[in-house]
Design an enzyme around this catalytic site. Sequence first.
Site, PDB file in Angstrom:
ATOM      1  N   LYS A 195       0.815  -1.226   0.000  1.00 10.40           N
ATOM      2  CA  LYS A 195       0.000   0.000   0.000  1.00 10.40           C
ATOM      3  C   LYS A 195       0.842   1.268   0.000  1.00 10.40           C
ATOM      4  CE  LYS A 195      -1.595  -2.580   3.138  1.00 10.40           C
ATOM      5  NZ  LYS A 195      -2.075  -3.253   4.322  1.00 10.40           N
TER       6      LYS A 195
ATOM      7  N   GLY B  47      -8.376  -6.935   1.402  1.00  6.09           N
ATOM      8  CA  GLY B  47      -7.873  -8.313   1.284  1.00  6.09           C
ATOM      9  C   GLY B  47      -8.443  -8.937   0.020  1.00  6.09           C
TER      10      GLY B  47
ATOM     11  N   GLU C  88       0.323  -5.855  10.302  1.00  7.97           N
ATOM     12  CA  GLU C  88       1.442  -5.431   9.465  1.00  7.97           C
ATOM     13  C   GLU C  88       2.753  -5.821  10.149  1.00  7.97           C
ATOM     14  OE1 GLU C  88       1.160  -3.744   6.350  1.00  7.97           O
ATOM     15  OE2 GLU C  88      -0.864  -4.434   6.683  1.00  7.97           O
TER      16      GLU C  88
ATOM     17  N   LYS D 148      -5.433   3.009   2.928  1.00  9.84           N
ATOM     18  CA  LYS D 148      -6.517   2.446   2.101  1.00  9.84           C
ATOM     19  C   LYS D 148      -7.529   3.523   1.725  1.00  9.84           C
ATOM     20  CE  LYS D 148      -5.888  -2.141   4.066  1.00  9.84           C
ATOM     21  NZ  LYS D 148      -6.126  -2.937   5.256  1.00  9.84           N
TER      22      LYS D 148
HETATM   23  N1  HSE Z   1      -2.816  -5.287   8.355  1.00 10.52           N
HETATM   24  C1  HSE Z   1      -3.857  -5.190   7.390  1.00 10.52           C
HETATM   25  C2  HSE Z   1      -5.189  -5.310   8.090  1.00 10.52           C
HETATM   26  C3  HSE Z   1      -3.677  -6.295   6.379  1.00 10.52           C
HETATM   27  O1  HSE Z   1      -5.201  -5.706   9.262  1.00 10.52           O
HETATM   28  O2  HSE Z   1      -6.215  -4.982   7.515  1.00 10.52           O
HETATM   29  C4  HSE Z   1      -4.548  -6.163   5.171  1.00 10.52           C
HETATM   30  O3  HSE Z   1      -4.269  -5.006   4.446  1.00 10.52           O
END
Ligand code: HSE
Length: 337
Positions: free
Chosen positions: A124, A153, A208, A223
């Site tokens: 991202k 996802g 992450e 996002k």
């Molecule tokens: N760490 C991110 C989440 C992973 O928990 O949504 C998916 O982008």
Amino acid sequence: MRVIVVGFGVVGQSFAKLLLSRSADLYSQHGVKPRIVACVDNKGSAIAPAGLDLQRLLDAKKAKDTVGAYEKNSSKFDPLQVIENVDAEVVLECTPTNLSDGEPGTSHIITAMRTGKHVISVNKGPLALAFPSLIELAGYNGVMFRFSGTVGGGTPILEFAKRCLKGDRITSFQGILNGTTNYILSKMEEGLTYESALEDAKKKGYAEAVPSLDTDGFDAAAKLVIMANWVMGMKVTMKDVKRTGISGVKVSDVKKAGERGNAIKLIAACDSRRLDVAPTEVSKKDPICVNGTLNAVTFSSEHSGQQTIIGRGAGGMETASAVLRDLIEIRDTIFER
Ligand code: HSE
């Protein structure tokens, strides 16, 4: 289709497993025969122009923590050299997200585009920091740039907004874009402490590499930026987002919200005036009030009203399925040309 995989963590490995289990039907149903011709991680690389043996690649990674162990006497190549010099149609960028300067992902993507390769990114960072210029670079070089796995996802949130609502005008959207924080907040509702819920999310591979990216709201903000650019046509980056994470949310806050029939969720919201990420009390009857690692986004559009899309927002296999979707789409577009 020859693919170079850069970064071989949870998503990269899941993608290899997915290809192993789906190779026959991918060819019969979609005419796609993906071959991973090179794979690079932070300690080594494996290259085979005819296609790497994926089981051997996964075994090498598992045994020695690097794909460099695929060959006995392999040399360590710089990822940029591999991207530049190995013949392939697609580069899959899945190194960890870095929201400070987007590297090394941004350089990988730029090098791939400059050498005429289509790009799929699940990273991202480059998109959150330089979305408009990467789209421009892809157009300039005549390559496709796909990034379904960066939001939701495996849930096709970007495609839903861009394609299913084509022709209508989306005026705003809001939702839960981070699986880890949603998991933590849901577990806190069940009585777990913040710390043990976070540990759990790390173990399950949702968080992450640097978990504060999740808990401080950076991941949701990234996002949000990707969606605002792609869905709303805005030209924004991370610095345009007002962001608050969940570290200040206490179990007692969650309990009190529950008594009012509400839940505390990390909500990312976008309209023409604002880009916000903040813990917000949401009615349990609202369709975006989902639990666990689920993501949910409600789009408000001018003519068709509100629609909510819900699905699993994190996880290796889920994100790998988005990569596969992108790959099939690239293949279909090449064939239509
Ligand atoms: N760490 C991110 C989440 C992973 O928990 O949504 C998916 O982008």
